[in-house]
Design a protein around this motif. Structure first.
Motif, PDB file in Angstrom:
ATOM      1  N   ASN A  70       0.828  -1.209   0.000  1.00  0.00           N
ATOM      2  CA  ASN A  70       0.000   0.000   0.000  1.00  0.00           C
ATOM      3  C   ASN A  70       0.864   1.261   0.000  1.00  0.00           C
ATOM      4  O   ASN A  70       0.528   2.253  -0.640  1.00  0.00           O
ATOM      5  CB  ASN A  70      -0.945   0.018   1.200  1.00  0.00           C
ATOM      6  CG  ASN A  70      -1.987  -1.080   1.109  1.00  0.00           C
ATOM      7  OD1 ASN A  70      -2.215  -1.643   0.037  1.00  0.00           O
ATOM      8  ND2 ASN A  70      -2.603  -1.404   2.234  1.00  0.00           N
ATOM      9  N   SER A  71       1.984   1.206   0.731  1.00  0.00           N
ATOM     10  CA  SER A  71       2.886   2.351   0.772  1.00  0.00           C
ATOM     11  C   SER A  71       3.445   2.647  -0.619  1.00  0.00           C
ATOM     12  O   SER A  71       3.536   3.796  -1.033  1.00  0.00           O
ATOM     13  CB  SER A  71       4.020   2.076   1.758  1.00  0.00           C
ATOM     14  OG  SER A  71       4.890   3.175   1.820  1.00  0.00           O
ATOM     15  N   GLU A  74       0.611   4.183  -2.710  1.00  0.00           N
ATOM     16  CA  GLU A  74       0.242   5.543  -2.319  1.00  0.00           C
ATOM     17  C   GLU A  74       1.364   6.546  -2.543  1.00  0.00           C
ATOM     18  O   GLU A  74       1.118   7.665  -2.969  1.00  0.00           O
ATOM     19  CB  GLU A  74      -0.170   5.568  -0.848  1.00  0.00           C
ATOM     20  CG  GLU A  74      -1.480   4.839  -0.592  1.00  0.00           C
ATOM     21  CD  GLU A  74      -1.711   4.522   0.881  1.00  0.00           C
ATOM     22  OE1 GLU A  74      -1.006   5.087   1.738  1.00  0.00           O
ATOM     23  OE2 GLU A  74      -2.590   3.689   1.152  1.00  0.00           O
ATOM     24  N   THR A  75       2.617   6.161  -2.215  1.00  0.00           N
ATOM     25  CA  THR A  75       3.705   7.142  -2.247  1.00  0.00           C
ATOM     26  C   THR A  75       4.847   6.766  -3.183  1.00  0.00           C
ATOM     27  O   THR A  75       5.727   7.574  -3.433  1.00  0.00           O
ATOM     28  CB  THR A  75       4.306   7.337  -0.836  1.00  0.00           C
ATOM     29  OG1 THR A  75       4.925   6.112  -0.445  1.00  0.00           O
ATOM     30  CG2 THR A  75       3.243   7.705   0.183  1.00  0.00           C
ATOM     31  N   GLY A  76       4.863   5.518  -3.660  1.00  0.00           N
ATOM     32  CA  GLY A  76       5.947   5.086  -4.536  1.00  0.00           C
ATOM     33  C   GLY A  76       7.208   4.705  -3.783  1.00  0.00           C
ATOM     34  O   GLY A  76       8.237   4.425  -4.386  1.00  0.00           O
ATOM     35  N   ARG A  77       7.138   4.690  -2.455  1.00  0.00           N
ATOM     36  CA  ARG A  77       8.310   4.319  -1.668  1.00  0.00           C
ATOM     37  C   ARG A  77       7.855   3.699  -0.359  1.00  0.00           C
ATOM     38  O   ARG A  77       6.667   3.686  -0.058  1.00  0.00           O
ATOM     39  CB  ARG A  77       9.217   5.512  -1.414  1.00  0.00           C
ATOM     40  CG  ARG A  77       8.539   6.676  -0.708  1.00  0.00           C
ATOM     41  CD  ARG A  77       9.432   7.893  -0.599  1.00  0.00           C
ATOM     42  NE  ARG A  77      10.498   7.659   0.360  1.00  0.00           N
ATOM     43  CZ  ARG A  77      10.408   7.853   1.661  1.00  0.00           C
ATOM     44  NH1 ARG A  77       9.270   8.305   2.183  1.00  0.00           N
ATOM     45  NH2 ARG A  77      11.431   7.629   2.461  1.00  0.00           N
ATOM     46  N   THR A  79       9.220   3.040   3.963  1.00  0.00           N
ATOM     47  CA  THR A  79      10.211   3.387   4.984  1.00  0.00           C
ATOM     48  C   THR A  79      10.827   2.129   5.578  1.00  0.00           C
ATOM     49  O   THR A  79      10.223   1.051   5.547  1.00  0.00           O
ATOM     50  CB  THR A  79       9.566   4.205   6.119  1.00  0.00           C
ATOM     51  OG1 THR A  79       8.594   3.378   6.760  1.00  0.00           O
ATOM     52  CG2 THR A  79       8.910   5.468   5.596  1.00  0.00           C
ATOM     53  N   LYS A  82       8.631   0.668   8.271  1.00  0.00           N
ATOM     54  CA  LYS A  82       7.501  -0.115   7.772  1.00  0.00           C
ATOM     55  C   LYS A  82       7.957  -1.519   7.383  1.00  0.00           C
ATOM     56  O   LYS A  82       7.234  -2.491   7.596  1.00  0.00           O
ATOM     57  CB  LYS A  82       6.878   0.600   6.571  1.00  0.00           C
ATOM     58  CG  LYS A  82       5.434   0.212   6.350  1.00  0.00           C
ATOM     59  CD  LYS A  82       4.729   1.217   5.467  1.00  0.00           C
ATOM     60  CE  LYS A  82       4.157   2.327   6.306  1.00  0.00           C
ATOM     61  NZ  LYS A  82       3.278   3.221   5.586  1.00  0.00           N
TER      62      LYS A  82
END
Length: 102
Positions: A70-71, A74-77, A79, A82
């Motif tokens: 999902n990350s 949503e953001t293309g990256r 952490t 995570k």
């Protein structure tokens, strides 16, 4: 093309079968081509220093970390935190897998 097992995709948990990190889990964070993927675990292998691995050296686990996928959507990256959370979460849910390998 492949033997109907799990396919390599972003967020999939993998068990490293060969190399220095053998026996550790990682998460696919990059699809390089049909033979290689980039993996990271957020701890010893950070997102900014992805390890490129041959798919033959990995065991694809039939589990996708939704929060990681999902990350990316949503953001293309993603952490490092995570990734660590996803692996810890996976290991808690699948502690039986760890006992098999011993």
């Amino acid at each position: 093309m492949n033997d109907s097992g799990p396919s390599p995709e972003l967020g999939r948990i993998v068990l490293i079968k060969k190399g220095r990190d053998q026996g550790q889990f990682g998460i696919i964070v990059e699809l390089v081509d049909d033979r290689f993927v980039g993996i990271a675990n957020g701890d010893t292998r950070k997102v900014d220093r992805v390890k490129r691995k041959n798919l033959n050296h990995l065991e694809l686990v039939d589990y996708i970390a939704d929060e990681v996928r999902n990350s990316f959507v949503e953001t293309g990256r993603v952490t490092n935190g995570k990734l660590r959370y996803a692996i810890t979460n996976f290991l808690e849910q699948h502690s039986d897998l760890l006992k098999e390998g011993e």
